[in-house]
Design a protein around this motif. Structure first.
Motif, PDB file in Angstrom:
ATOM      1  N   LYS A  62      -2.455 -25.835 -19.511  1.00 16.63           N
ATOM      2  CA  LYS A  62      -3.014 -26.076 -18.396  1.00 16.63           C
ATOM      3  C   LYS A  62      -2.711 -27.171 -17.979  1.00 16.63           C
ATOM      4  O   LYS A  62      -3.647 -28.200 -17.881  1.00 16.63           O
ATOM      5  CB  LYS A  62      -4.464 -25.375 -18.396  1.00 16.63           C
ATOM      6  N   ASN A 105      -6.616 -18.119 -17.892  1.00 14.13           N
ATOM      7  CA  ASN A 105      -6.706 -19.368 -16.914  1.00 14.13           C
ATOM      8  C   ASN A 105      -8.839 -19.473 -16.497  1.00 14.13           C
ATOM      9  O   ASN A 105      -8.434 -21.202 -15.949  1.00 14.13           O
ATOM     10  CB  ASN A 105      -5.923 -18.430 -15.362  1.00 14.13           C
ATOM     11  N   ARG A 106      -9.276 -18.910 -16.081  1.00 12.37           N
ATOM     12  CA  ARG A 106     -10.213 -19.222 -15.715  1.00 12.37           C
ATOM     13  C   ARG A 106     -11.038 -20.109 -16.836  1.00 12.37           C
ATOM     14  O   ARG A 106     -11.714 -20.859 -16.190  1.00 12.37           O
ATOM     15  CB  ARG A 106     -11.274 -17.586 -15.397  1.00 12.37           C
ATOM     16  N   GLU A 147     -10.827  -9.583 -22.244  1.00  9.31           N
ATOM     17  CA  GLU A 147     -10.785  -9.583 -21.073  1.00  9.31           C
ATOM     18  C   GLU A 147     -11.995 -10.246 -20.229  1.00  9.31           C
ATOM     19  O   GLU A 147     -11.854 -10.403 -19.379  1.00  9.31           O
ATOM     20  CB  GLU A 147      -9.858  -8.162 -20.310  1.00  9.31           C
ATOM     21  N   GLU A 148     -13.104  -9.971 -20.899  1.00  8.66           N
ATOM     22  CA  GLU A 148     -14.431 -10.543 -20.788  1.00  8.66           C
ATOM     23  C   GLU A 148     -14.775 -11.324 -21.653  1.00  8.66           C
ATOM     24  O   GLU A 148     -15.556 -10.737 -22.126  1.00  8.66           O
ATOM     25  CB  GLU A 148     -15.055  -9.442 -20.527  1.00  8.66           C
ATOM     26  N   MET A 205      -4.750 -13.154 -19.056  1.00  9.66           N
ATOM     27  CA  MET A 205      -4.722 -13.914 -18.719  1.00  9.66           C
ATOM     28  C   MET A 205      -5.082 -14.460 -16.923  1.00  9.66           C
ATOM     29  O   MET A 205      -5.255 -15.774 -17.556  1.00  9.66           O
ATOM     30  CB  MET A 205      -2.789 -13.916 -18.026  1.00  9.66           C
ATOM     31  N   LYS A 206      -5.377 -13.827 -16.046  1.00 12.25           N
ATOM     32  CA  LYS A 206      -6.155 -14.572 -15.686  1.00 12.25           C
ATOM     33  C   LYS A 206      -8.049 -14.887 -15.907  1.00 12.25           C
ATOM     34  O   LYS A 206      -8.232 -15.804 -16.154  1.00 12.25           O
ATOM     35  CB  LYS A 206      -7.081 -13.728 -14.792  1.00 12.25           C
ATOM     36  N   GLU A 207      -8.061 -14.294 -17.382  1.00 10.05           N
ATOM     37  CA  GLU A 207      -9.737 -15.177 -18.306  1.00 10.05           C
ATOM     38  C   GLU A 207      -9.305 -16.282 -18.783  1.00 10.05           C
ATOM     39  O   GLU A 207     -10.215 -16.768 -18.502  1.00 10.05           O
ATOM     40  CB  GLU A 207      -9.778 -13.776 -18.938  1.00 10.05           C
ATOM     41  N   PRO A 211      -0.061 -18.074 -17.064  1.00 13.90           N
ATOM     42  CA  PRO A 211       0.588 -18.422 -15.166  1.00 13.90           C
ATOM     43  C   PRO A 211       0.491 -19.958 -16.037  1.00 13.90           C
ATOM     44  O   PRO A 211       0.279 -20.657 -14.521  1.00 13.90           O
ATOM     45  CB  PRO A 211      -0.798 -18.542 -15.332  1.00 13.90           C
ATOM     46  N   GLU A 255      -2.406  -8.524 -18.414  1.00 14.38           N
ATOM     47  CA  GLU A 255      -2.864  -9.426 -17.415  1.00 14.38           C
ATOM     48  C   GLU A 255      -4.506  -9.680 -17.080  1.00 14.38           C
ATOM     49  O   GLU A 255      -4.169 -10.775 -16.607  1.00 14.38           O
ATOM     50  CB  GLU A 255      -2.776  -8.521 -15.843  1.00 14.38           C
ATOM     51  N   LYS A 256      -4.834  -8.497 -16.324  1.00 13.13           N
ATOM     52  CA  LYS A 256      -6.303  -9.330 -17.136  1.00 13.13           C
ATOM     53  C   LYS A 256      -6.951 -10.846 -18.125  1.00 13.13           C
ATOM     54  O   LYS A 256      -7.381 -11.202 -17.620  1.00 13.13           O
ATOM     55  CB  LYS A 256      -7.477  -8.173 -17.375  1.00 13.13           C
ATOM     56  N   ASP A 292     -17.008 -20.766 -15.960  1.00 15.98           N
ATOM     57  CA  ASP A 292     -15.256 -21.846 -15.982  1.00 15.98           C
ATOM     58  C   ASP A 292     -14.947 -22.707 -16.829  1.00 15.98           C
ATOM     59  O   ASP A 292     -15.979 -23.725 -16.031  1.00 15.98           O
ATOM     60  CB  ASP A 292     -15.314 -21.728 -14.331  1.00 15.98           C
TER      61      ASP A 292
END
Length: 270
Positions: free
Chosen positions: A270, A128-129, A97-98, A124-126, A191, A121-122, A103
């Protein structure tokens, strides 16, 4: 926070010895998808939750730069044992997650039999980033749908294996439900609209009787069983091996068997 299940050095050693690399059918599924989606070859590939590097080494055969990451220092140390022979591979200790990447810097993000331990959840955000536009995600796992093949006793051999596996599953972490559900939740959490989930990839992995028993030992439910009742856990492996050898009519634990496994693979762009 990700679930940490593979921290001990002993477990990492067993994991490195007995966990198998992605099989040919899974490899072909992944490479075909990437060929279909990408005009340019991937420059940077990140393999998240890489363990002792089985999937990372497969990726290194096809891509310019591969970085394996894992939250377990012991696993990364084991993965690094093979690093000198593959100059395009490096390893990092960090949570899924980190990820320590800029980016939109990663062309391909992968995870082999690990994503169910992440904070989905975390993660998937990562993902995407760090992914570039047009970058791809490959998340796969092998399932509990496994069978053994040897001569004319394949059915009975599979029965013995599954009896042991079913007993171990009683000690499994609740996150294993994501595997039992064929990564449906992970697929839905991605995502990116351009995505698909393949649930019928079957691979034949060459193994030995010792390798099959070692695979059971490497599983997280076995490690939980060991903590609760070490003698019963050890006895289970001994009895499983004894029954298999008797059924096959052989004495050597190095006797080859065919280990068949069903993979699930989630693919996205993506």
């Amino acid at each position: 926070m990700a679930t940490q299940m593979f921290e001990g050095r002993g477990h990492a050693a067993v994991y490195q010895k007995y966990r198998f690399a992605p099989g040919k059918e899974l490899q072909q599924t992944i490479l075909s998808y990437l060929q279909e989606k990408r005009a340019n070859p991937a420059e940077l590939v990140v393999d998240v939750g890489c363990g002792s590097g089985q999937g990372t080494r497969f990726l290194a055969e096809h891509f310019k730069k591969v970085v394996g990451t894992d939250i377990s220092k012991a696993q990364i140390q084991k993965a690094g044992d093979d690093a000198p022979s593959m100059p395009n591979v490096s390893y990092l200790v960090c949570p899924a997650e980190e990820l320590p990447f800029e980016d939109a810097s990663v062309d391909l993000l992968t995870s082999f039999t690990a994503a169910h331990w992440f904070d989905i959840e975390k993660f998937m955000k990562e993902a995407n980033r760090v992914l570039k536009p047009g970058g791809c995600v490959v998340i796969s796992t092998y399932t509990v749908d496994m069978s053994l093949h040897y001569g004319n006793c394949s059915e009975k051999l599979t029965e013995v294996f599954r009896e042991s596996w079913d007993l171990l599953l009683k000690y499994s972490h609740n996150r294993i439900k994501l595997v039992l559900d064929d990564y449906k939740e992970i697929f839905e959490a991605l995502p990116f609209p351009d995505k698909k989930r393949i649930t019928d990839i079957f691979d034949k992995i060459p193994m030995t009787v010792a390798g099959v028993v070692g695979y059971l030992e490497s599983a997280s439910p076995y490690q939980a069983f060991m903590k609760k009742d070490p003698e019963a856990a050890k006895s289970l492996l001994q009895q499983t091996e004894k029954r298999m050898l008797e059924m096959m009519g052989v004495s050597s634990r190095e006797t080859p068997v065919e280990f068949c496994v069903r993979h699930v693979c989630v693919l996205a762009c993506k």
